[in-house]
Motif scaffolding. Structure first.
Motif, PDB file in Angstrom:
ATOM      1  N   GLY A 197      -1.461  -1.096 -10.309  1.00 43.02           N
ATOM      2  CA  GLY A 197      -1.887  -2.436  -9.936  1.00 43.02           C
ATOM      3  C   GLY A 197      -0.810  -3.140  -9.136  1.00 43.02           C
ATOM      4  O   GLY A 197       0.377  -2.957  -9.382  1.00 43.02           O
ATOM      5  N   LYS A 198      -1.227  -3.947  -8.158  1.00 41.21           N
ATOM      6  CA  LYS A 198      -0.275  -4.655  -7.301  1.00 41.21           C
ATOM      7  C   LYS A 198      -0.820  -6.041  -6.954  1.00 41.21           C
ATOM      8  O   LYS A 198      -2.006  -6.200  -6.634  1.00 41.21           O
ATOM      9  N   TRP A 199       0.065  -7.042  -6.967  1.00 38.00           N
ATOM     10  CA  TRP A 199      -0.264  -8.356  -6.417  1.00 38.00           C
ATOM     11  C   TRP A 199      -0.165  -8.303  -4.903  1.00 38.00           C
ATOM     12  O   TRP A 199       0.692  -7.613  -4.341  1.00 38.00           O
ATOM     13  N   ARG A 200      -1.024  -9.046  -4.222  1.00 36.49           N
ATOM     14  CA  ARG A 200      -0.860  -9.278  -2.788  1.00 36.49           C
ATOM     15  C   ARG A 200       0.284 -10.268  -2.638  1.00 36.49           C
ATOM     16  O   ARG A 200       0.226 -11.391  -3.140  1.00 36.49           O
ATOM     17  N   ARG A 201       1.346  -9.863  -1.918  1.00 35.43           N
ATOM     18  CA  ARG A 201       2.569 -10.654  -1.875  1.00 35.43           C
ATOM     19  C   ARG A 201       2.721 -11.512  -0.631  1.00 35.43           C
ATOM     20  O   ARG A 201       3.715 -12.207  -0.489  1.00 35.43           O
ATOM     21  N   CYS A 222      -8.313   7.358  -8.848  1.00 38.46           N
ATOM     22  CA  CYS A 222      -7.427   6.589  -7.976  1.00 38.46           C
ATOM     23  C   CYS A 222      -6.099   6.422  -8.704  1.00 38.46           C
ATOM     24  O   CYS A 222      -6.022   5.730  -9.726  1.00 38.46           O
ATOM     25  N   LEU A 223      -5.060   7.051  -8.197  1.00 39.38           N
ATOM     26  CA  LEU A 223      -3.775   7.120  -8.889  1.00 39.38           C
ATOM     27  C   LEU A 223      -2.812   5.997  -8.522  1.00 39.38           C
ATOM     28  O   LEU A 223      -2.001   5.569  -9.349  1.00 39.38           O
ATOM     29  N   SER A 224      -2.866   5.516  -7.294  1.00 33.40           N
ATOM     30  CA  SER A 224      -1.932   4.474  -6.875  1.00 33.40           C
ATOM     31  C   SER A 224      -2.509   3.705  -5.705  1.00 33.40           C
ATOM     32  O   SER A 224      -3.436   4.170  -5.026  1.00 33.40           O
ATOM     33  N   LEU A 225      -1.958   2.527  -5.455  1.00 29.73           N
ATOM     34  CA  LEU A 225      -2.355   1.729  -4.299  1.00 29.73           C
ATOM     35  C   LEU A 225      -1.193   0.841  -3.868  1.00 29.73           C
ATOM     36  O   LEU A 225      -0.241   0.630  -4.616  1.00 29.73           O
ATOM     37  N   ALA A 226      -1.287   0.327  -2.655  1.00 31.26           N
ATOM     38  CA  ALA A 226      -0.272  -0.583  -2.131  1.00 31.26           C
ATOM     39  C   ALA A 226      -0.902  -1.457  -1.051  1.00 31.26           C
ATOM     40  O   ALA A 226      -1.750  -0.986  -0.280  1.00 31.26           O
ATOM     41  N   TRP A 227      -0.495  -2.725  -1.008  1.00 28.96           N
ATOM     42  CA  TRP A 227      -0.923  -3.637   0.048  1.00 28.96           C
ATOM     43  C   TRP A 227      -0.034  -3.450   1.280  1.00 28.96           C
ATOM     44  O   TRP A 227       1.087  -2.949   1.181  1.00 28.96           O
ATOM     45  N   ASN A 228      -0.526  -3.909   2.432  1.00 28.25           N
ATOM     46  CA  ASN A 228       0.279  -3.861   3.655  1.00 28.25           C
ATOM     47  C   ASN A 228       1.146  -5.101   3.811  1.00 28.25           C
ATOM     48  O   ASN A 228       1.569  -5.452   4.915  1.00 28.25           O
ATOM     49  N   ASP A 229       1.460  -5.773   2.705  1.00 25.15           N
ATOM     50  CA  ASP A 229       2.256  -6.997   2.781  1.00 25.15           C
ATOM     51  C   ASP A 229       3.731  -6.743   3.042  1.00 25.15           C
ATOM     52  O   ASP A 229       4.483  -7.688   3.267  1.00 25.15           O
ATOM     53  N   VAL A 230       4.177  -5.486   3.023  1.00 27.87           N
ATOM     54  CA  VAL A 230       5.582  -5.200   3.337  1.00 27.87           C
ATOM     55  C   VAL A 230       5.792  -4.905   4.813  1.00 27.87           C
ATOM     56  O   VAL A 230       6.928  -4.804   5.264  1.00 27.87           O
ATOM     57  N   VAL A 231       4.705  -4.754   5.571  1.00 22.99           N
ATOM     58  CA  VAL A 231       4.853  -4.369   6.978  1.00 22.99           C
ATOM     59  C   VAL A 231       5.650  -5.427   7.726  1.00 22.99           C
ATOM     60  O   VAL A 231       6.654  -5.158   8.354  1.00 22.99           O
ATOM     61  N   ASN A 232       5.212  -6.659   7.659  1.00 26.73           N
ATOM     62  CA  ASN A 232       5.953  -7.780   8.225  1.00 26.73           C
ATOM     63  C   ASN A 232       5.275  -9.054   7.740  1.00 26.73           C
ATOM     64  O   ASN A 232       4.143  -9.333   8.123  1.00 26.73           O
ATOM     65  N   ALA A 233       5.968  -9.809   6.915  1.00 24.53           N
ATOM     66  CA  ALA A 233       5.369 -10.996   6.307  1.00 24.53           C
ATOM     67  C   ALA A 233       4.978 -12.048   7.339  1.00 24.53           C
ATOM     68  O   ALA A 233       4.175 -12.932   7.066  1.00 24.53           O
ATOM     69  N   ASP A 234       5.558 -11.953   8.543  1.00 23.21           N
ATOM     70  CA  ASP A 234       5.262 -12.949   9.572  1.00 23.21           C
ATOM     71  C   ASP A 234       4.045 -12.583  10.404  1.00 23.21           C
ATOM     72  O   ASP A 234       3.531 -13.394  11.168  1.00 23.21           O
TER      73      ASP A 234
END
Length: 275
Positions: free
Chosen positions: A75-79, A130-142
């Motif tokens: 589980g992941k929060w959208r950051r 479904c074993l894992s997931l990640a948001w694309n919020d680390v790509v570039n916050a701007d």
């Protein structure tokens, strides 16, 4: 209410339990239900805790418990910074192969509200977890890129999902899925996946086949780079991009080492430590 204006910080614990029918048959309490033909099933729930500035302690009761249709593996929060009126979103990866989104809200108390789920049709193999997931919020916050989730599966697949809002309702839809990892001709569990800061079109995946692969999501026929068994002595279990430095990420493995890599020079890790 926006939790970012509160002193409390939300913590979600995803729970997973394997229920074996043989162990529950005599009691008459079958958590698998009448529609499950397998000898066992996976149940789970989300537990929401609100942690105060002086309450970092164990044993407190959750403020909300959300029963899930299957066990929760990740589980992941959208950051990304929330816009005005935008709720915090939590994504969970489940043993059913589905992804569920919940929003954090407060009426009389803090709670998680179901917002969206992937369709069953997106998981053609019903046995795929479904074993894992990640948001694309680390790509570039701007960046004003749309929200995306990359997810990995027990059948060797990796998939991208677009997350958006239409008429006030959140939607999550699979856009592409590909076979990413195999071993001895059989699918290999993809334990972990992530986007990479500084490379908007690159995702990473790590699997039980002792490899970590970099994929260009515009062309997924083959990885653009790979770190194999010459480096990893066992399966790759975790990938975490550095949140403030482009191109840098950490990888964990069953071989009991954590490695730091730069995706521009993958021939050897920047650092390696036994844990």
């Amino acid at each position: 209410h926006d939790w970012t204006t509160s002193d409390d910080v939300p913590l979600v614990i995803g729970c997973y339990q394997l229920n074996e029918r043989a162990a529950t048959a005599q009691s008459g309490d079958d958590p698998c239900g009448d529609n499950q033909d397998a000898s066992s099933c996976r149940s789970g729930e989300l537990r929401l805790h609100m942690i105060g500035p002086s309450e970092l302690s164990f044993g407190n009761e959750p403020v909300d418990i959300i029963p899930m249709e299957s066990g929760v593996l990740d589980g992941k929060w959208r950051r990304k910074p929330a816009r005005d009126g935008e709720a915090a979103i939590f994504a969970s990866a489940c043993a059913s192969g589905r992804i569920h989104l919940h929003t954090l809200k407060k009426d009389e108390k803090w709670s998680l509200s179901p917002a969206a789920s992937t369709c069953d049709e997106s998981n053609e193999d019903g046995a795929s977890i479904c074993l894992s997931l990640a948001w694309n919020d680390v790509v570039n916050a701007d960046e004003e890129d749309g929200d995306r989730i990359v997810a990995s599966y027990s059948n060797g697949a990796v998939a991208l999902h677009d997350v958006g809002e239409v008429n006030g309702s959140i939607h999550v839809n699979e856009s592409i899925r590909w076979k990413a990892h195999s071993m001895f001709g059989c699918p290999s569990e993809v334990w972990t996946c992530s986007f990479l800061r500084g490379s908007r079109s690159v995702v990473l995946s790590g699997a039980d086949d002792c490899t970590l692969k970099l994929w260009d999501i515009r062309e997924t026929q083959r990885p653009v780079n790979k770190i194999g068994e010459e480096e990893f002595e066992a399966g790759v279990t975790a990938i975490s991009p550095q949140p403030s430095l482009d191109h840098i990420f950490a990888a964990g493995s069953y071989d009991e080492h954590v490695r730091i890599f730069d995706d521009r020079k993958l021939h050897e890790p920047l650092s390696k430590v036994h844990v």
